[in-house]
Design an enzyme around this catalytic site. Structure first.
Site, PDB file in Angstrom:
ATOM      1  N   HIS B 261      91.054  32.629  77.897  1.00 14.21           N
ATOM      2  CA  HIS B 261      89.752  32.137  77.428  1.00 14.21           C
ATOM      3  C   HIS B 261      89.020  33.240  76.657  1.00 14.21           C
ATOM      4  CE1 HIS B 261      86.086  29.549  77.958  1.00 14.21           C
ATOM      5  NE2 HIS B 261      85.481  30.717  77.875  1.00 14.21           N
ATOM      6  N   GLU B 262      88.920  34.422  77.269  1.00 15.55           N
ATOM      7  CA  GLU B 262      88.206  35.531  76.613  1.00 15.55           C
ATOM      8  C   GLU B 262      88.934  35.995  75.357  1.00 15.55           C
ATOM      9  OE1 GLU B 262      85.263  35.916  77.547  1.00 15.55           O
ATOM     10  OE2 GLU B 262      85.377  34.996  79.536  1.00 15.55           O
TER      11      GLU B 262
END
Lengths: 495, 495
Positions: B261-262
């Site tokens: 996600h990051e």
């Protein structure tokens, strides 16, 4: 709000900016990926500019004048003095000289990184000449403002109160006995059977050992941390001290002794009086006193036989080498006190180190005072290396006069701090020994009284005393190099 | 120098200050020892003050007026617009409201950390009332200046161009099909035999796997790094992006999916156009578009069956579990797409997540518009949770209306970004599929065309297009939630 209070508030504001600058510098050296450098450098330069603008605000002239007429406590008076000293140091140079210095320094340092590897004195010396020219201008301005000689005025930036007169006398004495002492130690050590510890020493284990020793040396991990960088240093702020090391799988002692050295710097910072954090008077006294703490931890404490008795079994356990003779207490003690003249200052042992410093001091003093020119350096370097350490550097600029970063950006006046630090450290130890049996305490694993002494006499004094008075209150006398000599003779010639 | 150039120079100066602030914030969350916090927070506040003073310099009013009469390129005109938007956002609030907001927000957030654990709505609601009162004042001022409604004016800080009118329509549609869809998915998954992977999964191995996947997802390690923090985030600057995660020995999937996600956020930052770094127009378009990139990487890409086919063998290898059925491709695919209504937004799967957002949106919209009061929140929360997810939160404030940090410091208008991001991501994927066979590319381990599409249509557009136009140019239409619905139906109801 009184003018003194306004000045305090202003100093704390500057300190907050320096705080962020210190953390971002640490990050740049220890964490930042390579591709982040260009934008980071620009951002840091912007912050430096903001700091400079605040530090040189025109209203400060009046604030200082008025604060000096206010009724202040004894501590506030010293605090005011230190704020003023810091302000004058920041203000004395005209803006265009600051900029020219910064440009010439960056250019010289940047090119030096390549030129040193190429042994290219010819091109390096041209950049260095520009740096020296500006450093002489700086020294002249600082001399006029302070009434000091030009070199003394530069040295005052790092070691306030120290003068060539004192150093000439101290280093002059050292020169009378050091070359002979080195010969005697070499002769005595010639028959020693020293085993060089053989790697690999896995980095994870070196790190675990380093953290363990830092803990035993009282490093406060709630207010600091250990990381890795190419050039080890102690940075951050007193409430958050960042020390770094560089691990070498082939040799665990270099990182370990480096960590112990930086732990000495760190404990000084962590021990500074909390109620004065953020003010100039709450900072470490000088570069020399700072170095005295790192060298106290590294040289006075950790390379002593009783401390090696603690260290050696921990190292054997850390690396799971219970039967490695190289890690025996006796061998590590010999290995940690081996003396060997060499070309490189940063690799030098504590006996030959002062020779490297005296040589640099004599050259940079005469350079700043205008008695010699850049072109004279290589010959002088060779002559003095031969005289003090028996090593010629003729034609070898890389390992001779081009080895240090200090001159490349104009930091003339810094070098003496290293050896002054070693001398202060020996003098502190001698005084401490009059109050307690240091060797026994180490053998009993009871280091607290040692730390308490340093805390009381050095760390908590911050910049409230001049270096002379700090030494007098702690040891009963101002700097006396005989303690350093006695330390070297005791450790390297006796037993 | 033209006024446009003066404004650019000024914006870059602000950006340099923000750079250092971003690095120091990252350090505070990822590296700083606990005892460093007090001094650090003060130093960061000082830097924020310096930023604010520069950002609101009175001369800027004239500079903007004059720059608008200058002859500018098309790109410069948009750049000027974005500088002005940023300047107006910074300038519109009176200084005393900014200060009151900051104090009330800090107080509410600080107390919330304890009050949430204690389920203490009564005391929390008093602080929240103060925050809401000031947020309404803020919204009123921003509404008057922009001609938007009060909530729209707040939302414009995070998602410029978005309005309640659009969201009411979009979320209204979602509400017509989401509760039924959740039921259908639950029914379909009821017979699935899913094995929960069982720890311990050593952190060193989780980290190695994370770095490996980041590399495969194109994270540029010359311009960024991965570290650990309590609350994972993506920080730093485009040339030096810092992402963090939090490892749990019992469950490797949560850190891994978090890292992916990051990495989506990070690639957006790393992909922003270099020549516009440091200017508002060179920044990410909006919070929703940012979230679309993290959700594209996490939801669209990495939880897809073909990507799990890449991931599962890597995980088995990383943890040396070749025969662990829980790490089989089929099981990990089921495990990564499991749907289960729950109380906590941050733990929700992508099917139930929009329900959490719609609920928050409806409450905060009415709160800011003055249609409901703080005291009404718990009942509304319970009613909507029951309606959308079949879960009652009566009396359970901890896992109900006190679970999020957003409202504690007055960040009203942010929540919709999460679900808008999920919708943008689905729409990007649908458009991408019309140009290439995404599944085949993943199976061929050839992700580059996917990244190139995002780089061309999203990353390199920075803030040059409104979100509407960015979507139109990339996908042929403005936001159309049907793509999100089709994605959920395809992934969770088909095959």
């Amino acid at each position: 709000m009184t003018y003194y209070q306004k000045l305090e508030q202003h100093a704390k504001k500057l300190s907050k900016i320096s705080h962020l600058s210190a953390i971002c510098s640490w990050d740049q050296a220890a964490k930042m990926p390579e591709g982040g450098n260009a934008a980071r450098s620009e951002a840091m330069a912007e912050l430096a500019l903001i700091h400079h603008e605040l530090a040189t605000a025109p209203s400060l002239t009046e604030w200082f004048a008025r604060a000096e007429t206010e009724s202040l406590s004894k501590e506030q008076k010293i605090s005011l003095q230190e704020m003023k000293r810091s302000w004058q140091n920041d203000n004395i140079l005209p803006a265009d000289l600051v900029e020219k210095k910064s440009l010439a320094g960056s250019k010289c340092e940047h090119a030096w990184r390549t030129q040193r590897k190429e042994n290219n004195w010819h091109e390096f010396s041209q950049n260095l000449e520009a740096v020296v020219k500006l450093a002489r201008e700086e020294a002249q301005i600082r001399a006029e403002a302070t009434g000091l000689s030009r070199y003394d005025a530069m040295m005052a930036l790092y070691e306030p109160g120290m003068t060539c007169e004192k150093i000439d006398s101290i280093f002059g004495q050292v020169k009378t006995w050091l070359p002979a002492l080195i010969q005697q130690v070499r002769a005595k050590q010639a028959s020693d059977q020293v085993i060089t510890p053989k790697g690999p020493f896995p980095i994870a284990q070196q790190k675990a050992l380093s953290l363990d020793i830092m803990g035993k040396l009282g490093f406060d991990f709630r207010h600091g941390r250990l990381d890795v960088s190419t050039h080890p240093f102690c940075g951050g702020v007193p409430t958050d001290v960042r020390i770094t090391t560089r691990y070498d799988e082939a040799d665990f002692t270099s990182a370990l002794m480096g960590v112990i050295h930086e732990t000495g710097h760190a404990r000084y910072e962590q021990g500074l009086p909390e109620q004065w954090h953020g003010l100039p008077v709450g900072q470490a006294r000088s570069m020399g006193v700072h170095e005295s703490q790192s060298l106290f931890f590294e040289m006075q404490l950790s390379r002593s036989k009783p401390f090696i008795e603690i260290l050696a079994p921990l190292a054997r356990e850390a690396f799971d080498r219970n039967n490695d003779k190289a890690l025996s207490t006796d061998n590590l003690a010999l290995f940690s006190t081996r003396v060997e003249p060499g070309y490189i200052r940063v690799d030098a042992d504590e006996v030959t180190y002062p020779a490297h410093i005296i040589l640099r001091y004599e050259i940079e003093r005469d350079l700043i005072e205008g008695k010699i020119e850049v072109a004279d350096i290589p010959e002088l370097w060779d002559k003095k290396m031969t005289e003090y350490l028996g090593l010629s550097t003729k034609g070898n600029f890389t390992d001779g006069c081009m080895q240090d970063i200090h001159w490349t950006d104009g930091s003339f006046g810094y070098f003496p701090s290293y050896t002054l630090g070693a001398m202060y450290a020996a003098q502190f130890m001698a005084a401490m020994r009059r109050e307690m049996n240091v060797e026994n305490l180490i053998r009993e694993r009871n280091l607290q009284p040692i730390f308490n002494w340093l805390d009381r006499h050095v760390w908590k004094k911050a910049s409230f005393l001049s270096t002379d008075n700090l030494l007098k209150e702690a040891t009963g006398e101002t700097l006396n190099p005989e303690h350093f000599k006695a330390h070297l003779e005791s450790r390297y010639l006796e037993d």
